[in-house]
Design a protein around this motif. Structure first.
Motif, PDB file in Angstrom:
ATOM      1  N   GLY A  82     -10.317  15.377  21.391  1.00  0.00           N
ATOM      2  CA  GLY A  82      -9.170  14.482  21.189  1.00  0.00           C
ATOM      3  C   GLY A  82      -8.762  14.354  19.742  1.00  0.00           C
ATOM      4  N   THR A  83      -8.547  13.115  19.307  1.00  0.00           N
ATOM      5  CA  THR A  83      -8.037  12.874  17.951  1.00  0.00           C
ATOM      6  C   THR A  83      -9.157  12.714  16.921  1.00  0.00           C
ATOM      7  OG1 THR A  83      -7.985  10.527  18.439  1.00  0.00           O
ATOM      8  CG2 THR A  83      -5.935  11.762  18.769  1.00  0.00           C
ATOM      9  N   HIS A  84     -10.373  13.040  17.311  1.00  0.00           N
ATOM     10  CA  HIS A  84     -11.536  12.950  16.420  1.00  0.00           C
ATOM     11  C   HIS A  84     -11.289  13.753  15.129  1.00  0.00           C
ATOM     12  CE1 HIS A  84     -15.696  13.041  15.151  1.00  0.00           C
ATOM     13  NE2 HIS A  84     -16.028  12.257  16.168  1.00  0.00           N
ATOM     14  N   VAL A  85     -11.809  13.251  13.979  1.00  0.00           N
ATOM     15  CA  VAL A  85     -11.600  13.995  12.724  1.00  0.00           C
ATOM     16  C   VAL A  85     -12.305  15.350  12.730  1.00  0.00           C
ATOM     17  CG1 VAL A  85     -11.149  12.036  11.190  1.00  0.00           C
ATOM     18  CG2 VAL A  85     -13.518  12.787  11.568  1.00  0.00           C
ATOM     19  N   GLU A  86     -13.417  15.441  13.462  1.00  0.00           N
ATOM     20  CA  GLU A  86     -14.118  16.731  13.526  1.00  0.00           C
ATOM     21  C   GLU A  86     -13.444  17.546  14.632  1.00  0.00           C
ATOM     22  OE1 GLU A  86     -15.577  19.850  13.897  1.00  0.00           O
ATOM     23  OE2 GLU A  86     -16.812  18.887  15.454  1.00  0.00           O
TER      24      GLU A  86
END
Ligand SMILES: [Zn+2]
Length: 364
Positions: free
Chosen positions: A17-21
């Motif tokens: 999803g929108t996770h930074v990783e």
């Protein structure tokens, strides 16, 4: 001179999803390398990963952790929703498979380095690994790629001395935990150099100079916590004063690097002052040691780095150094640490660290 680059689209399937990783980290790197015609250059060889075996994952992880990752990936598949291992660490339906390939990509590169197909390599893998310890995944990490790589060298490749250098901005606490008492393999000798933003100011809050290992690992964990805003010059002090003398004494046969690019001055998760050429300039020095003792055997594995355009350029620079093309680096305006910070490193931190290590290393 051939440098291997490990990559496969399976690493994009750890899609959280929108996770930074995010998978865009690798897309950006690969697009940048392609647009700069790296893969048209015969000095670089694309390496396809293989699956690591469960026995290899068990070199450093408990079976319960492996089962947990598999079951949560299955749950993500059944529910068609991203799941969580902890507050930071997310799992997609393909995370388990991507993680086995992430480890296996490193193992494949090690094989090719030892067989002479390539001289050194860079594993562009996801998910990263250095925060995961034997029983817990943490900090965006699933299986500890670099720790398994070290054990693989000891247990299957008859290599006896390995140095791990971790320059991610966050302390590699998982790798340190796994090897705090040394490698469990009989003859394997391991040394870990870990530089990071001071744990009092950044996750995971560990990595202080008093953490030096115990038992077989005594004196073999060497932490360098840098104050916020430390620039490229801060890491060169660590190399010249600590790493270089110790490696001359230890004489590693293989160097593994946990490379995070979140030390860049624009990275939003951290507070450091490195440039896009900072990691490459550090790598130049490491490479000289590798040429002297380890037949140039270096494998870099990707950890963090969240300013993705800067990361792509920093990775590119490291590849150029691996391939002895230092004249082809992409440079940005250089940055220096403030004098007070350099004084702290030179007059306080380095002497204190040497004092902690003096009973283990003749060079101090
Ligand atoms: Zn990091």
């Amino acid at each position: 001179m051939t440098t291997g680059i490990v990559y496969d689209d399976i690493y994009l399937e750890h899609r959280i999803g929108t996770h930074v990783e995010s998978h865009f980290r690798l897309i950006e790197i690969m697009d940048f390398l392609k647009s700069n015609k790296i893969f048209e250059n015969p000095n670089f060889k694309l390496i396809k990963p293989r699956l690591a075996s469960l026995d290899q994952i068990k070199y450093v992880h408990e079976e319960s952790l492996i089962n947990e990752v598999r079951e949560i990936s299955d749950l993500a598949e059944k529910t068609a929703r991203i799941q969580s291992l902890d507050m930071d660490t997310s799992v997609s339906s393909k995370t388990y498979e991507a993680s086995l390939y992430s480890v296996g990509g490193n193992l494949q590169a090690i094989d090719e380095i030892l067989s002479g197909n390539i001289q050194n390599g860079f594993a562009l893998v996801r998910p990263p690994g250095h925060h995961s310890n034997s029983f817990r995944c943490a900090g965006f990490c699933i299986f500890n790629n670099i720790a398994i790589g070290a054990e693989y060298l000891f247990r299957e490749k008859n290599v006896k001395k390995v140095a791990i250098i971790d320059w991610d901005c966050h302390h590699g606490n998982g790798t340190q935990d796994i090897f705090y008492h040394g490698s469990k393999s009989k003859e394997g000798q391991l040394i870990i150099f870990n530089s990071h933003q001071d744990g009092r100011t950044l996750y995971p809050g560990s990595g202080f100079i008093g953490e030096t290992g115990s038992g077989k690992g005594e004196g073999k964990i060497i932490n360098y916590p840098m104050p916020p805003n430390a620039a490229d010059d801060a890491i060169i002090i660590y190399f010249d004063e600590i790493i270089s003398p110790i490696l001359s004494e230890f004489k590693p046969e293989f160097i593994l690097i946990s490379a995070g690019f979140d030390t860049h001055w624009t990275d939003e998760l951290t507070n450091m002052g490195w440039t896009i050429q900072g990691p490459a300039n550090y790598l130049k020095r490491i490479k000289k040691v590798a040429e002297e003792y380890a037949n140039d055997r270096i494998l870099i594995t990707l950890e963090g780095g969240y300013q993705i355009d800067k990361q792509a350029r920093a990775v590119y620079n490291c590849l150029r150094v691996l391939n002895n093309e230092e004249e082809n680096l992409i440079l940005e305006k250089s940055r220096s640490s403030e004098q007070a910070l350099l004084d702290y490193l030179n007059k306080k931190l380095i002497p204190a660290l040497k004092d902690k290590l003096s009973s283990y290393w003749n060079c101090f």
